[in-house]
Design an enzyme around this catalytic site. Structure first.
Site, PDB file in Angstrom:
ATOM      1  N   SER A 134     -32.142   2.552 -10.141  1.00  0.00           N
ATOM      2  CA  SER A 134     -32.629   2.543  -8.756  1.00  0.00           C
ATOM      3  C   SER A 134     -34.146   2.701  -8.786  1.00  0.00           C
ATOM      4  O   SER A 134     -34.699   3.216  -9.763  1.00  0.00           O
ATOM      5  CB  SER A 134     -32.018   3.729  -7.999  1.00  0.00           C
ATOM      6  OG  SER A 134     -32.645   3.899  -6.754  1.00  0.00           O
ATOM      7  N   TYR A 147     -30.261  12.732  -7.222  1.00  0.00           N
ATOM      8  CA  TYR A 147     -29.938  11.298  -7.323  1.00  0.00           C
ATOM      9  C   TYR A 147     -30.950  10.605  -8.235  1.00  0.00           C
ATOM     10  O   TYR A 147     -30.578   9.877  -9.168  1.00  0.00           O
ATOM     11  CB  TYR A 147     -29.948  10.653  -5.938  1.00  0.00           C
ATOM     12  CG  TYR A 147     -29.670   9.173  -5.975  1.00  0.00           C
ATOM     13  CD1 TYR A 147     -28.413   8.700  -6.327  1.00  0.00           C
ATOM     14  CD2 TYR A 147     -30.672   8.253  -5.683  1.00  0.00           C
ATOM     15  CE1 TYR A 147     -28.156   7.333  -6.377  1.00  0.00           C
ATOM     16  CE2 TYR A 147     -30.415   6.887  -5.733  1.00  0.00           C
ATOM     17  CZ  TYR A 147     -29.158   6.437  -6.082  1.00  0.00           C
ATOM     18  OH  TYR A 147     -28.902   5.082  -6.147  1.00  0.00           O
TER      19      TYR A 147
HETATM   20  P1  NDP Z   1     -21.328   1.392  -2.425  1.00  0.00           P
HETATM   21  O1  NDP Z   1     -21.037   2.752  -1.906  1.00  0.00           O
HETATM   22  O2  NDP Z   1     -21.050   0.223  -1.565  1.00  0.00           O
HETATM   23  O3  NDP Z   1     -20.573   1.166  -3.814  1.00  0.00           O
HETATM   24  C1  NDP Z   1     -20.357   2.198  -4.736  1.00  0.00           C
HETATM   25  C2  NDP Z   1     -19.221   1.784  -5.631  1.00  0.00           C
HETATM   26  O4  NDP Z   1     -19.013   2.812  -6.634  1.00  0.00           O
HETATM   27  C3  NDP Z   1     -17.912   1.621  -4.880  1.00  0.00           C
HETATM   28  O5  NDP Z   1     -17.238   0.478  -5.341  1.00  0.00           O
HETATM   29  C4  NDP Z   1     -17.137   2.882  -5.255  1.00  0.00           C
HETATM   30  O6  NDP Z   1     -15.749   2.566  -5.258  1.00  0.00           O
HETATM   31  C5  NDP Z   1     -17.633   3.104  -6.671  1.00  0.00           C
HETATM   32  N1  NDP Z   1     -17.413   4.463  -7.144  1.00  0.00           N
HETATM   33  C6  NDP Z   1     -17.920   5.612  -6.648  1.00  0.00           C
HETATM   34  N2  NDP Z   1     -17.453   6.666  -7.337  1.00  0.00           N
HETATM   35  C7  NDP Z   1     -16.641   6.161  -8.297  1.00  0.00           C
HETATM   36  C8  NDP Z   1     -15.857   6.747  -9.310  1.00  0.00           C
HETATM   37  N3  NDP Z   1     -15.810   8.058  -9.504  1.00  0.00           N
HETATM   38  N4  NDP Z   1     -15.144   5.922 -10.121  1.00  0.00           N
HETATM   39  C9  NDP Z   1     -15.152   4.581  -9.930  1.00  0.00           C
HETATM   40  N5  NDP Z   1     -15.875   3.980  -8.996  1.00  0.00           N
HETATM   41  C10 NDP Z   1     -16.609   4.758  -8.172  1.00  0.00           C
HETATM   42  O7  NDP Z   1     -22.852   1.442  -2.834  1.00  0.00           O
HETATM   43  P2  NDP Z   1     -23.793   0.455  -3.698  1.00  0.00           P
HETATM   44  O8  NDP Z   1     -23.174  -0.848  -3.895  1.00  0.00           O
HETATM   45  O9  NDP Z   1     -25.110   0.544  -3.057  1.00  0.00           O
HETATM   46  O10 NDP Z   1     -23.859   1.255  -5.070  1.00  0.00           O
HETATM   47  C11 NDP Z   1     -23.739   0.621  -6.327  1.00  0.00           C
HETATM   48  C12 NDP Z   1     -24.773   1.206  -7.265  1.00  0.00           C
HETATM   49  O11 NDP Z   1     -26.069   0.848  -6.822  1.00  0.00           O
HETATM   50  C13 NDP Z   1     -24.763   2.733  -7.353  1.00  0.00           C
HETATM   51  O12 NDP Z   1     -24.930   3.111  -8.708  1.00  0.00           O
HETATM   52  C14 NDP Z   1     -25.982   3.127  -6.548  1.00  0.00           C
HETATM   53  O13 NDP Z   1     -26.494   4.362  -6.948  1.00  0.00           O
HETATM   54  C15 NDP Z   1     -26.903   1.967  -6.887  1.00  0.00           C
HETATM   55  N6  NDP Z   1     -28.034   1.766  -5.997  1.00  0.00           N
HETATM   56  C16 NDP Z   1     -27.835   1.531  -4.667  1.00  0.00           C
HETATM   57  C17 NDP Z   1     -28.918   1.332  -3.851  1.00  0.00           C
HETATM   58  C18 NDP Z   1     -28.763   1.098  -2.387  1.00  0.00           C
HETATM   59  O14 NDP Z   1     -29.783   1.132  -1.674  1.00  0.00           O
HETATM   60  N7  NDP Z   1     -27.578   0.839  -1.879  1.00  0.00           N
HETATM   61  C19 NDP Z   1     -30.301   1.355  -4.361  1.00  0.00           C
HETATM   62  C20 NDP Z   1     -30.383   1.582  -5.769  1.00  0.00           C
HETATM   63  C21 NDP Z   1     -29.289   1.757  -6.543  1.00  0.00           C
HETATM   64  P3  NDP Z   1     -14.557   3.571  -4.886  1.00  0.00           P
HETATM   65  O15 NDP Z   1     -15.040   4.484  -3.809  1.00  0.00           O
HETATM   66  O16 NDP Z   1     -13.473   2.632  -4.474  1.00  0.00           O
HETATM   67  O17 NDP Z   1     -14.246   4.266  -6.175  1.00  0.00           O
END
Ligand code: NDP
Length: 241
Positions: A134, A147
């Site tokens: 990020s 974070y």
């Molecule tokens: P979302 O919340 O849409 O997606 C997060 C995903 O992670 C979901 O599919 C969720 O699925 C999964 N997840 C969370 N916890 C677990 C777990 N314990 N085991 C398996 N899967 C898990 O957010 P983003 O798409 O934004 O996030 C994706 C990545 O991008 C993350 O690492 C986030 O930190 C990073 N990021 C996001 C930014 C943003 O602005 N959105 C900016 C920079 C980085 P489920 O709940 O079904 O398990």
């Protein structure tokens, strides 16, 4: 190709795009209904996809999805370790459960994923590890101490993975992606009221689509094998962080 965190946001957008480009995608996350729906959608337009419920915090779930991918598609060329959450808050709020949750998912989830896939990649030569860090892994900001710390970890870890695999001759390819504000469900994980309001306003102003990051993932995969693409920073140039 394995994608963790495939049930929404960046992982989901990447799964759709890469499957449309012909990748055989193996989708992991905790929400089974979302995974099933996505797998069906991808198959309905001729793509190849399977899904497996997993919690990245459990080492055995990570090993299981690697085996599941090999059973279905014979090999694993790429793992996109993308699962993560962002319950940002000021340190003074002492949301220690959320601190621990971020360490577990954002750090240990990546460690578990790499540990699970390394033997396969060492046999195959090469493999490709892609992670979602990020902008918070590059720049500090109030409310982002934990974070951001987890995302700094991802940056350092991936750099060492690249160096060591070059030294050891496994030549694992690495790509670390540094998105800024991406409109996904990640804001829903913020429980601190003031932080949630501030971040929502920021995302309304600067947020971009998860499809933009999916394009970056596809770009990284498309690079020739002798090119090691390490860092992408994707986001609006006027980002205030
Ligand atoms: P979302 O919340 O849409 O997606 C997060 C995903 O992670 C979901 O599919 C969720 O699925 C999964 N997840 C969370 N916890 C677990 C777990 N314990 N085991 C398996 N899967 C898990 O957010 P983003 O798409 O934004 O996030 C994706 C990545 O991008 C993350 O690492 C986030 O930190 C990073 N990021 C996001 C930014 C943003 O602005 N959105 C900016 C920079 C980085 P489920 O709940 O079904 O398990």
């Amino acid at each position: 190709m394995i994608i963790t965190g495939a049930s929404s946001g960046i992982g989901e957008a990447s799964a759709r795009l890469l499957a449309a480009k012909g990748a055989k995608v193996v989708l992991g996350a905790r929400r089974e209904d979302r995974l099933k729906q996505l797998v069906e959608e991808i198959r309905s337009i001729g793509g190849q996809a399977v899904g497996q419920v997993m919690d990245v915090v459990n080492p055995s779930d990570n090993s299981a999805i690697v085996e599941f991918a090999k059973e279905h598609f014979g090999r694993v060329d790429v793992i996109f370790l993308n699962a993560g959450l962002m319950p940002s808050s000021p340190l003074s709020a002492r949301k220690t459960d959320e601190w621990n949750q971020m360490v577990d998912v954002n750090i240990k989830g990546v460690l578990n994923g790499v540990a699970a896939v390394l033997p396969t990649f060492a046999d195959q030569k090469p493999g490709h590890v892609i992670t979602t860090s990020s902008v918070a892994g590059l720049k500090a900001y109030p409310g982002g101490a934990v974070y951001g710390g987890t995302k700094w970890f991802v940056r350092d870890f991936m750099e060492v993975l690249r160096m060591e695999s070059a030294q050891e001759g496994t030549n694992i390819r690495t790509a670390t992606i540094y998105p800024a504000a991406i409109n996904t469900e990640s804001l829903d994980t913020i429980t601190h009221e003031g932080m949630a309001e501030g971040m929502t306003a920021l995302y309304q102003q600067y947020g971009i689509s998860a499809d933009r990051i999916a394009n970056v993932v596809a770009f990284a995969i498309d690079q020739p094998e002798d090119t090691n693409v390490n860092e992408f920073t994707v986001g609006p140039t006027a980002q205030p962080w």
